[in-house]
Design a protein around this motif. Structure first.
Motif, mmCIF file in Angstrom:
data_model
loop_
_atom_site.group_PDB
_atom_site.id
_atom_site.type_symbol
_atom_site.label_atom_id
_atom_site.label_comp_id
_atom_site.label_asym_id
_atom_site.label_seq_id
_atom_site.Cartn_x
_atom_site.Cartn_y
_atom_site.Cartn_z
ATOM 1 N N HIS A 155 0.850 -1.188 0.000
ATOM 2 C CA HIS A 155 0.000 0.000 0.000
ATOM 3 C C HIS A 155 0.887 1.239 0.000
ATOM 4 C CE1 HIS A 155 -2.349 -3.243 1.828
ATOM 5 N NE2 HIS A 155 -3.426 -2.640 1.384
ATOM 6 N N TRP A 156 0.548 2.213 -0.848
ATOM 7 C CA TRP A 156 1.297 3.458 -0.843
ATOM 8 C C TRP A 156 0.425 4.607 -1.317
ATOM 9 C CZ3 TRP A 156 2.395 -0.435 -4.418
ATOM 10 C CH2 TRP A 156 2.188 -0.123 -5.767
ATOM 11 N N VAL A 157 0.865 5.803 -0.944
ATOM 12 C CA VAL A 157 0.202 7.048 -1.339
ATOM 13 C C VAL A 157 1.220 7.879 -2.112
ATOM 14 C CG1 VAL A 157 -1.070 9.081 -0.549
ATOM 15 C CG2 VAL A 157 -1.192 6.944 0.771
ATOM 16 N N ASP A 158 0.818 8.421 -3.253
ATOM 17 C CA ASP A 158 1.795 9.131 -4.075
ATOM 18 C C ASP A 158 1.092 10.101 -5.010
ATOM 19 O OD1 ASP A 158 4.319 9.816 -4.908
ATOM 20 O OD2 ASP A 158 4.678 8.013 -6.098
ATOM 21 N N ASN A 159 1.895 10.986 -5.611
ATOM 22 C CA ASN A 159 1.420 11.892 -6.651
ATOM 23 C C ASN A 159 1.628 11.251 -8.017
ATOM 24 O OD1 ASN A 159 3.365 13.652 -4.593
ATOM 25 N ND2 ASN A 159 1.263 14.408 -4.720
ATOM 26 N N ASP A 160 1.008 11.822 -9.030
ATOM 27 C CA ASP A 160 1.250 11.405 -10.412
ATOM 28 C C ASP A 160 2.425 12.231 -10.926
ATOM 29 O OD1 ASP A 160 1.292 10.927 -13.140
ATOM 30 O OD2 ASP A 160 -0.885 10.910 -13.348
ATOM 31 N N HIS A 161 3.640 11.720 -10.767
ATOM 32 C CA HIS A 161 4.828 12.491 -11.110
ATOM 33 C C HIS A 161 4.976 12.696 -12.615
ATOM 34 C CE1 HIS A 161 5.920 12.477 -6.966
ATOM 35 N NE2 HIS A 161 5.984 11.156 -6.919
ATOM 36 N N GLU A 162 4.468 11.785 -13.398
ATOM 37 C CA GLU A 162 4.499 11.956 -14.854
ATOM 38 C C GLU A 162 3.679 13.177 -15.252
ATOM 39 O OE1 GLU A 162 5.307 10.984 -18.917
ATOM 40 O OE2 GLU A 162 6.024 9.852 -17.182
ATOM 41 N N ALA A 163 2.430 13.219 -14.786
ATOM 42 C CA ALA A 163 1.548 14.327 -15.154
ATOM 43 C C ALA A 163 2.055 15.645 -14.573
ATOM 44 C CB ALA A 163 0.130 14.045 -14.665
ATOM 45 N N THR A 164 2.539 15.626 -13.337
ATOM 46 C CA THR A 164 3.017 16.851 -12.699
ATOM 47 C C THR A 164 4.232 17.413 -13.428
ATOM 48 O OG1 THR A 164 2.206 16.085 -10.551
ATOM 49 C CG2 THR A 164 3.842 17.852 -10.549
ATOM 50 N N THR A 165 5.181 16.535 -13.764
ATOM 51 C CA THR A 165 6.380 16.996 -14.465
ATOM 52 C C THR A 165 6.024 17.598 -15.810
ATOM 53 O OG1 THR A 165 7.695 15.287 -13.368
ATOM 54 C CG2 THR A 165 8.633 16.268 -15.355
ATOM 55 N N ARG A 166 5.123 16.970 -16.534
ATOM 56 C CA ARG A 166 4.703 17.494 -17.831
ATOM 57 C C ARG A 166 3.998 18.847 -17.685
ATOM 58 N NH1 ARG A 166 4.661 14.287 -22.350
ATOM 59 N NH2 ARG A 166 5.607 12.229 -22.058
ATOM 60 N N THR A 167 3.226 18.998 -16.625
ATOM 61 C CA THR A 167 2.557 20.282 -16.396
ATOM 62 C C THR A 167 3.575 21.397 -16.212
ATOM 63 O OG1 THR A 167 0.595 19.254 -15.420
ATOM 64 C CG2 THR A 167 1.040 21.539 -14.819
ATOM 65 N N VAL A 168 4.615 21.133 -15.431
ATOM 66 C CA VAL A 168 5.652 22.141 -15.193
ATOM 67 C C VAL A 168 6.394 22.466 -16.482
ATOM 68 C CG1 VAL A 168 7.773 22.682 -13.940
ATOM 69 C CG2 VAL A 168 5.927 21.448 -12.790
ATOM 70 N N LEU A 169 6.812 21.432 -17.202
ATOM 71 C CA LEU A 169 7.577 21.650 -18.435
ATOM 72 C C LEU A 169 6.736 22.350 -19.492
ATOM 73 C CD1 LEU A 169 9.387 18.188 -18.597
ATOM 74 C CD2 LEU A 169 10.333 20.360 -17.789
ATOM 75 N N ASP A 170 5.477 21.975 -19.610
ATOM 76 C CA ASP A 170 4.582 22.649 -20.571
ATOM 77 C C ASP A 170 4.402 24.117 -20.199
ATOM 78 O OD1 ASP A 170 4.250 20.335 -22.036
ATOM 79 O OD2 ASP A 170 2.307 19.818 -21.137
ATOM 80 N N HIS A 171 4.312 24.390 -18.900
ATOM 81 C CA HIS A 171 4.177 25.772 -18.448
ATOM 82 C C HIS A 171 5.414 26.594 -18.809
ATOM 83 C CE1 HIS A 171 3.652 29.287 -15.916
ATOM 84 N NE2 HIS A 171 4.762 28.974 -15.258
ATOM 85 N N LEU A 172 6.593 26.037 -18.566
ATOM 86 C CA LEU A 172 7.826 26.757 -18.906
ATOM 87 C C LEU A 172 7.933 26.978 -20.413
ATOM 88 C CD1 LEU A 172 10.306 24.937 -16.476
ATOM 89 C CD2 LEU A 172 9.406 27.276 -16.246
ATOM 90 N N ALA A 173 7.563 25.958 -21.196
ATOM 91 C CA ALA A 173 7.605 26.105 -22.650
ATOM 92 C C ALA A 173 6.620 27.160 -23.128
ATOM 93 C CB ALA A 173 7.321 24.762 -23.313
ATOM 94 N N ALA A 174 5.429 27.186 -22.523
ATOM 95 C CA ALA A 174 4.437 28.190 -22.901
ATOM 96 C C ALA A 174 4.888 29.594 -22.528
ATOM 97 C CB ALA A 174 3.102 27.865 -22.229
ATOM 98 N N SER A 175 5.775 29.705 -21.549
ATOM 99 C CA SER A 175 6.303 31.002 -21.139
ATOM 100 C C SER A 175 7.502 31.427 -21.983
ATOM 101 C CB SER A 175 6.701 30.960 -19.663
ATOM 102 O OG SER A 175 5.574 30.712 -18.840
ATOM 103 N N GLY A 176 7.853 30.613 -22.976
ATOM 104 C CA GLY A 176 8.910 30.995 -23.907
ATOM 105 C C GLY A 176 10.192 30.202 -23.812
ATOM 106 N N ALA A 177 10.272 29.229 -22.891
ATOM 107 C CA ALA A 177 11.501 28.451 -22.746
ATOM 108 C C ALA A 177 11.724 27.557 -23.960
ATOM 109 C CB ALA A 177 11.439 27.597 -21.483
#
Length: 335
Positions: A155-177
């Motif tokens: 049993h474990w509790v965790d975040n969706d690190h795949e989706a979270t990482t993509r959200t951050v990277l997409d945000h940076l790319a949308a900001s011009g990175a």
């Protein structure tokens, strides 16, 4: 009902091929015996079920971080501090005490004598000796993060690190990175491996070269970034970084200042952190919250249900959403 007696010191001595005095010294941490012998005796005792707990009797739960061995105070880190506080509150609400095991104890053999009804283990790496011993003793376990060596029924509790990482990277790319680096961990916990793998997949989908900078907690000035940020060619230089650990944001601010780079005009920055101080840095830093309070509460609830219900809770992951808090460092106005 007649209680079946557990193994005696003599039983352990025969199985480990040592004397009963050696067994006594090994289990009590006394005497002058070699580390290999002490370890073999304790592993034998665990395998035979010596000290295996019966039904809950102490109304005590334990919590430990086992990723990095040695003496370090994980309660000084915002994520773990907030998780421990929330876990304590959740345990008290169910009528249990919660003991916080020091990291140095998590790296030694304390688990052979640990008197708890259940254990919450955070960031368990592969080959975790504490987990191996507690499993053998039959103590219920719940993990914060995917265990390094998952077993059927875990049993474990965790975040969706795949989706979270993509959200951050997409945000940076949308900001011009256009060239985004990742500052990732050097530990063997699932978190660092999952985020790094998600970043590499994101880069591969866009034909971009992955740039992974190893995190060093002692690198206050962010010298690990000198090779990337020191390039004066705008086309070649990194223009955004996602740091996956709490100190990374401040390390990058220091590195940018040293290289004369403006955040966010020259360098976009996001950092996974629960530290509210990032709201007042210059500039304020965009952060990713992994929601440690909700994670810890869910883990304790699950652990108590396992302890009291005999392991009837459904195994597998319990998901907790992460959140991106946009601030000035990532170049976009908060919505």
């Amino acid at each position: 009902m007649t209680r079946v007696p557990g193994p005696t010191l003599a039983d352990i001595a025969r199985a480990a091929e040592v004397s009963t005095a050696t067994v006594s010294h090994a289990l009590n941490g006394t005497g002058r015996i070699g580390d290999a012998t002490r370890r073999r005796v304790r592993e034998t005792a665990t395998r035979l079920g010596y000290g295996t707990p019966g039904p809950p009797r102490s109304r005590t739960l334990g919590i430990a971080v086992t990723t990095f061995p040695g003496a370090w105070n994980y309660t000084e880190i915002a994520y773990f501090s907030r998780a421990v506080t929330a876990a304590t509150s959740a345990a008290h609400a169910r009528g249990y005490a919660l003991i916080t095991l020091p990291a140095a104890r998590a790296a030694d053999d304390a688990w052979h004598r640990l008197a708890v009804d259940g254990m919450l283990i955070m960031d368990s790496p592969r080959g975790d000796p504490m987990v191996r011993a507690l499993r053998a003793r039959g103590i219920p376990l719940v993990f914060d993060g995917v265990p390094g060596d998952p077993h059927p029924g875990d049993h474990w509790v965790d975040n969706d690190h795949e989706a979270t990482t993509r959200t951050v990277l997409d945000h940076l790319a949308a900001s011009g990175a256009r060239r985004i680096a990742l500052q990732s961990g050097h530990g063997d916990e699932h978190y660092a491996r999952a985020v790094t793998a998600a970043y590499r997949r994101w880069c591969a989908e866009r034909g971009a070269e992955p740039l992974v900078v190893p995190f060093d907690v002692a690198d206050d000035q962010g010298h690990a970034f000198d090779g990337l940020l020191g390039r004066r060619d705008r086309v070649d230089r990194v223009d955004a970084v996602h740091a996956v650990y709490d100190p990374g944001g401040r390390q990058l601010l220091a590195a940018a200042a040293r290289h004369g780079l403006r955040v966010p005009a020259d360098l976009l920055l996001a950092c996974a952190s629960e530290d509210p101080g990032y709201a007042t840095t210059a500039p304020p830093v965009t952060t990713v919250s992994l929601n440690p309070e909700r994670t810890a509460r869910a883990a304790v609830e699950l652990l108590v249900d396992l302890v009291e219900g005999g392991g009837t809770a459904r195994p597998g992951p319990v998901g907790v959403p992460a959140a991106l808090l946009v601030r000035a460092s990532s170049g976009a106005q908060p919505s």
